[in-house]
Design an enzyme around this catalytic site. Structure first.
Site, PDB file in Angstrom:
ATOM      1  N   HIS A   1       6.912 -27.126   1.869  1.00 17.26           N
ATOM      2  CA  HIS A   1       6.030 -28.214   1.528  1.00 17.26           C
ATOM      3  C   HIS A   1       4.707 -27.351   0.666  1.00 17.26           C
ATOM      4  CE1 HIS A   1       7.798 -31.249   4.120  1.00 17.26           C
ATOM      5  NE2 HIS A   1       8.046 -30.138   5.159  1.00 17.26           N
TER       6      HIS A   1
ATOM      7  N   LYS B   1     -12.855   2.476  -3.184  1.00 11.39           N
ATOM      8  CA  LYS B   1     -13.987   2.697  -2.425  1.00 11.39           C
ATOM      9  C   LYS B   1     -14.977   3.591  -2.890  1.00 11.39           C
ATOM     10  CE  LYS B   1     -11.363   3.181   1.940  1.00 11.39           C
ATOM     11  NZ  LYS B   1     -10.927   3.925   3.277  1.00 11.39           N
TER      12      LYS B   1
ATOM     13  N   GLU C   1       0.784  -1.277   0.114  1.00 15.49           N
ATOM     14  CA  GLU C   1      -0.049   0.024   0.097  1.00 15.49           C
ATOM     15  C   GLU C   1       0.850   1.257   0.039  1.00 15.49           C
ATOM     16  OE1 GLU C   1      -3.827   1.755   2.360  1.00 15.49           O
ATOM     17  OE2 GLU C   1      -3.163  -0.339   2.656  1.00 15.49           O
TER      18      GLU C   1
END
Length: 530
Positions: A350, A454, A321
């Site tokens: 793994h 937004k 960000e």
């Protein structure tokens, strides 16, 4: 032998700090530090101006002062209210938590608060979650729960886990403006859950918000227990040493004075104007080298400690960000950023280490090692070997396996995981992000992309509010194209389709779907009984 010499030459180690940074397995050329001396001098100077109170975010005409949170005396002298506010807030946090722990502040129905539910989004949730996961244990005075999304099913799962303990739950809602939709929705859902249980919400609720914000007004009028401040000079992703992180941490029984002291100690260490002796400068320079100053390689974060498993998620927000920007400070399109991902060792061995070693060489790894295995006596699983020895073996083995295939890595080592070392880790990466942003010429302290998302989300909700009455008023079921045309928004037909499909999948939303052979042929009409 050559690697051993390179390790010693480029190792940063500070015994008092309890931190070391090994960059010897990064392949920077001879003369790299001399080449970067002038840019780093500029980064040091920019950081000095930032800490002195220079306007760092011209978009919002605000300072950036998360460093003052752990050293209030460094706040600008011309703004004495900042130092006073920090010190008063920290004192109030301690007092409030002590009263909760003693039972002086208690649920209206009697007993004690035994659960803590934090409602937030982004840094207002990730920071407290990271701290809780790193420092939590069975003896903490409250159990932590988090609402960090606007997923109804996710919220229902949290409420179900709290169950009958809702009456003993203290709710902390963290939102600077009070207008962030995810946090607002979480607060409203939580209030509704209390009402369904026959409980008054206000005596269970605490707000962390900016004075005079929408949330501040709701808390005041709703009789909430307490309100703590957020300041415009603290961004969400750097708010963990503000009330956002400190209040939940101390309520959960963690040593916030130690957290602040660790961050303050690291801040001092990363003010040193010699890159070879500054751990944050070393990180920033390695990021610059690895991606050629353009973010061309991803950062894979591999903490070999379960308590640090959320570190990669925390750093995703802090780094991505802050650094993911379309334009630089001169207004030139640069599309900067560093992709961050990771989980923990040795789990990752793994999972995706196979690709790291043999797939595309498009990353550099950051190993995080913790020297202290556990509290108490070690358990030998075979003569001379413990679980912690195996963990170190996997770390060193993976690092070697990557190096053998020309995969670069750096290693950050902490003495232990406690409140102080966590504060150091957080402060180290905050400073590294600031240095790197200056090196590449971008503003690390604004987030126009987030705001764009937004705004777009708000437009979708506005469209939904218009399409629902159109469906209810239609004489016969409409296609998405018909509905979009009726709204005078034919360019929004795909969005209208997704809205209608979502509404029709949830009973009680007033919309039913008549499936066609293609999305274009699906029709939507009023739900039976609507």
């Amino acid at each position: 032998m050559a690697q051993w010499q390179r390790y010693q030459e480029y190792l940063f180690r500070d015994e008092a700090l309890g931190v070391s940074v090994d960059i010897s397995r990064m392949g920077f050329p001879e003369g790299f530090f001399q080449q970067m001396a002038a840019p780093m001098a500029g980064a040091f100077e920019a950081m000095t101006r930032l800490e002195a109170g220079e306007i760092a975010n011209p978009d919002e005409n605000r300072m950036v002062g998360h460093y003052w949170l752990r050293a209030p005396e460094l706040a600008p002298a011309e703004h004495p209210e900042i130092r006073r506010g920090i010190e008063e807030t920290q004192a109030r946090i301690h007092t409030f938590a002590a009263k909760v722990h003693s039972g002086e502040i208690a649920p209206p129905g009697g007993g004690r608060f035994r659960n803590l539910l934090l409602v937030g989004i982004g840094g207002s949730a990730l920071g407290p979650q990271f701290v809780a996961d790193a420092l939590g244990g069975p003896d903490q005075p409250l159990r932590p729960f988090f609402l960090d999304n606007t997923d109804p099913d996710g919220m229902d799962r949290v409420f179900a886990e709290i169950g009958a303990g809702l009456g003993e739950t203290l709710v902390v809602v963290a939102s600077k403006s009070g207008g962030t939709e995810e946090t607002r929705n979480g607060m409203l859902e939580t209030r509704a859950a209390f009402e369904r249980a026959g409980l008054e919400f206000g005596p269970h609720a605490v707000a962390i918000t900016q004075q005079g914000s929408k949330l501040d007004r709701i808390a005041e009028s709703g009789g909430w227990r307490e309100r703590f401040p957020m300041w415009d000079w603290v961004g969400g992703r750097t708010s963990v040493t503000s009330a956002v992180g400190l209040l939940p941490a101390v309520l959960l029984g963690y040593d916030i004075d130690g957290l602040l002291a660790g961050a303050r100690q690291m801040d001092a260490a990363t003010r040193v104007r010699d890159a070879r002796k500054n751990p944050a400068a070393l990180l920033a320079l390695m990021w610059y080298y690895a991606g050629d100053g353009k973010g061309e390689k991803d950062m894979v974060v591999l903490p070999y400690k379960d308590r640090l498993q959320l570190c990669a998620r925390y750093l995703q927000q802090l780094v991505m960000e802050s650094l993911g920007k379309e334009f630089d400070l001169e207004g030139r399109r640069v599309n900067q950023g560093i992709v961050v991902y990771g989980n923990k060792g040795s789990t990752d061995q793994h999972a995706y280490v196979q690709q790291l070693r043999e797939g595309a060489n498009n990353f550099f790894a950051t190993f995080i090692q913790v020297l202290e295995d556990r509290e108490g006596e070690p358990l030998e699983l075979e003569p001379g070997v413990t679980s912690g020895d195996s963990l170190l073996g996997f770390l060193l083995g993976t690092r070697r396996a990557l190096a053998e295939n020309d995969r670069e890595s750096l290693t950050l080592t902490l003495d232990r995981v406690d409140a102080a070392s966590l504060g150091k880790l957080i402060a180290l990466y905050e400073r590294a992000v600031g240095f790197y942003a200056t090196l590449i010429g971008i503003n690390a302290y604004h987030q126009p992309g987030v705001e764009a998302g937004k705004k777009a989300a708000g437009q979708v909700i506005d469209l939904q509010k218009r399409v629902q009455p159109a469906i209810a008023a239609a004489a016969e079921p409409l296609t998405a194209e018909d509905a979009a045309g009726a709204l005078g928004a034919p360019e929004e037909v795909e969005t209208v389709y997704h809205i209608l499909r979502h509404l029709s999948a949830n009973p009680g939303r007033g919309v039913r779907r008549v499936p066609g052979t293609t999305p274009a042929e699906d029709r939507f009409g009023p739900e039976a009984g609507a």
